[in-house]
Design an enzyme around this catalytic site. Structure first.
Site, PDB file in Angstrom:
ATOM      1  N   ALA A 252       0.837  -1.199   0.000  1.00  0.00           N
ATOM      2  CA  ALA A 252       0.000   0.000   0.000  1.00  0.00           C
ATOM      3  C   ALA A 252       0.865   1.239   0.000  1.00  0.00           C
ATOM      4  O   ALA A 252       1.938   1.256   0.604  1.00  0.00           O
ATOM      5  CB  ALA A 252      -0.915   0.021   1.220  1.00  0.00           C
ATOM      6  N   ASP A 253       0.391   2.264  -0.681  1.00  0.00           N
ATOM      7  CA  ASP A 253       1.039   3.569  -0.612  1.00  0.00           C
ATOM      8  C   ASP A 253       0.346   4.472   0.395  1.00  0.00           C
ATOM      9  O   ASP A 253       0.961   5.360   0.957  1.00  0.00           O
ATOM     10  CB  ASP A 253       1.047   4.225  -1.994  1.00  0.00           C
ATOM     11  CG  ASP A 253       2.163   3.676  -2.866  1.00  0.00           C
ATOM     12  OD1 ASP A 253       3.182   4.368  -3.001  1.00  0.00           O
ATOM     13  OD2 ASP A 253       2.036   2.556  -3.373  1.00  0.00           O
ATOM     14  N   ARG A 254      -0.949   4.242   0.608  1.00  0.00           N
ATOM     15  CA  ARG A 254      -1.676   4.979   1.639  1.00  0.00           C
ATOM     16  C   ARG A 254      -2.933   4.190   2.008  1.00  0.00           C
ATOM     17  O   ARG A 254      -3.675   3.737   1.140  1.00  0.00           O
ATOM     18  CB  ARG A 254      -2.057   6.382   1.161  1.00  0.00           C
ATOM     19  CG  ARG A 254      -2.684   7.259   2.241  1.00  0.00           C
ATOM     20  CD  ARG A 254      -3.057   8.634   1.685  1.00  0.00           C
ATOM     21  NE  ARG A 254      -1.889   9.381   1.249  1.00  0.00           N
ATOM     22  CZ  ARG A 254      -1.399  10.461   1.864  1.00  0.00           C
ATOM     23  NH1 ARG A 254      -1.964  10.902   2.968  1.00  0.00           N
ATOM     24  NH2 ARG A 254      -0.352  11.097   1.376  1.00  0.00           N
TER      25      ARG A 254
END
Length: 392
Positions: A252-254
């Site tokens: 995940a990036d965010r």
């Protein structure tokens, strides 16, 4: 031996140039925050945890090698301006902004201390950045352990024996300070003798799966197969049972407060496929990726990149028999003049996610289908690291 994408000693930083993988392993020296900004923007280094570490260490190197003002306040202002600049290199990745915020607070505290000078502020920053490097590797190993245990205990495939897993993009040593998040889960399954096979998607248009994840899997001698993005549904339908596929694990990036997750483009599609085929869909990410200030995926800004990444491919010449690393060619693969939409990320709704694997445990939804991600921060400092945090 696990790949080392970041080489650091005080005053020196090298990063593995991921644009040259999988065919050549070359390290670039990073001397300053400007060098790091360009390395991140050009994707020579990538992965939300990795870019945060590279940015933090690049500024540490710059500070270590420059003559600083003696006044603490001036050094604090310099560090703050550099951190703000570094965050602009990849706005979608919350880890970078989170690391910058923590380092800024440490810098401000050091500058406000009695008797502070430029050197003491520098030392406070550099020590904090170095600690981030060490902590990231430890956290990733914990993510891998918790994820592997959860999969074996909570999936039908896990109850039968060694499982197969699918993953997307690159979330291994090349995307972190070391070991990896989603790929770390696969590494942990393999180390425990619980992995039958790994399947990685090529991850168009930047091909992080075929260039990077496949490279790591081969390097670590993990049994694995590369598929194109469009083959995922067929894999689950035609080989899901025979391969004992337990699920899909991604990074995940965010992660928003409600569990909506921004990750590499194509992640959302895989989550839909997992739901349809009855396998688990898991997100593996450190707590630094969870952004409780972002209420839902609707609030996440999605980076859009050049259309040339879709219409052009670049690599060493291959004549069908041999590879010529001395000749790098760019090939057009689309009709000239066609319009291109190239979002780098998409958002997977929380309703499609079965669990979020962190360094303190796996967060599951409660009986109402709601994630309570604040629970992972309540576990801060706890000696007990549960395999499951759910129903709270």
């Amino acid at each position: 031996m696990v790949l080392q994408a970041i080489k650091y000693s005080r005053g020196q930083l090298e990063i593995l140039d991921q644009l040259k993988l999988p065919h050549a392993e070359e390290y670039d020296h990073i001397y300053s925050s400007t060098d790091a900004w360009h390395a991140i923007k050009e994707m020579r280094t990538r992965g939300a945890p990795a870019i945060a570490i590279v940015a933090a260490l690049a500024l540490a190197v710059e500070l270590s090698n420059m003559k600083l003002p003696s006044v603490a306040e001036e050094v604090k202002v310099f560090i703050t301006e550099k951190l703000d600049y570094l965050v602009t290199s990849r706005p979608t990745a919350v880890n970078l902004a989170d690391a910058a915020g923590k380092l800024q607070r440490i810098t401000e505290s050091a500058a406000a201390s009695e008797g502070a000078d430029g050197d003491s502020v520098r030392e406070a920053y550099v020590s904090a950045a170095e600690k981030m490097l060490v902590d990231d590797v430890s956290d990733n190993e914990s993510i891998g352990k918790h994820g592997a245990e959860w999969i074996m205990k909570n999936t039908e495939a896990g109850k039968k024996g060694p499982v197969s897993m699918m993953t997307h993009c690159n979330t291994g040593s090349l995307a972190t300070a070391g070991y990896g998040t989603a790929l770390g889960v696969i590494r942990s399954l393999h180390s425990a003798g619980s992995l039958k096979h790994a399947f990685c998607s090529e991850t168009r248009p930047y091909n992080q799966g075929s260039r990077l994840t496949a490279f790591e899997l081969v390097h670590d001698k993990i049994p694995a197969t590369l598929i194109t993005d469009s083959m995922a549904a067929a894999l689950l339908r035609l080989r899901g049972e025979s391969e004992n596929i337990a699920g899909i694990v991604v990074g995940a990036d965010r992660v928003a407060a409600n569990g909506d997750t921004a990750n590499k483009i194509g992640t959302y599609s895989l989550a839909i496929l997992a739901k349809h085929h009855g396998v688990k869909f898991l997100v593996a990410a450190p707590r630094t990726t969870i952004d409780l200030k972002t209420k839902s995926g609707a609030d996440i800004v999605i980076e859009e990149r050049s259309g040339k990444e879709v219409t052009l491919v670049k690599g060493p010449r291959h004549d069908g028999v041999t590879l010529d690393l001395g000749v790098i060619e760019t090939i057009s693969i689309a009709a000239n003049g066609i319009g291109v939409w190239n979002p780098a990320f998409d958002v997977t709704p929380a309703e499609l996610i079965d669990g979020i694997i962190t360094e303190v445990g796996v967060v599951e939804k409660d009986s109402n289908g709601v994630f309570h991600l604040d629970t992972v921060f309540k576990a801060e400092g706890s000696e007990v690291k549960p395999s499951t945090i759910g129903g709270l």
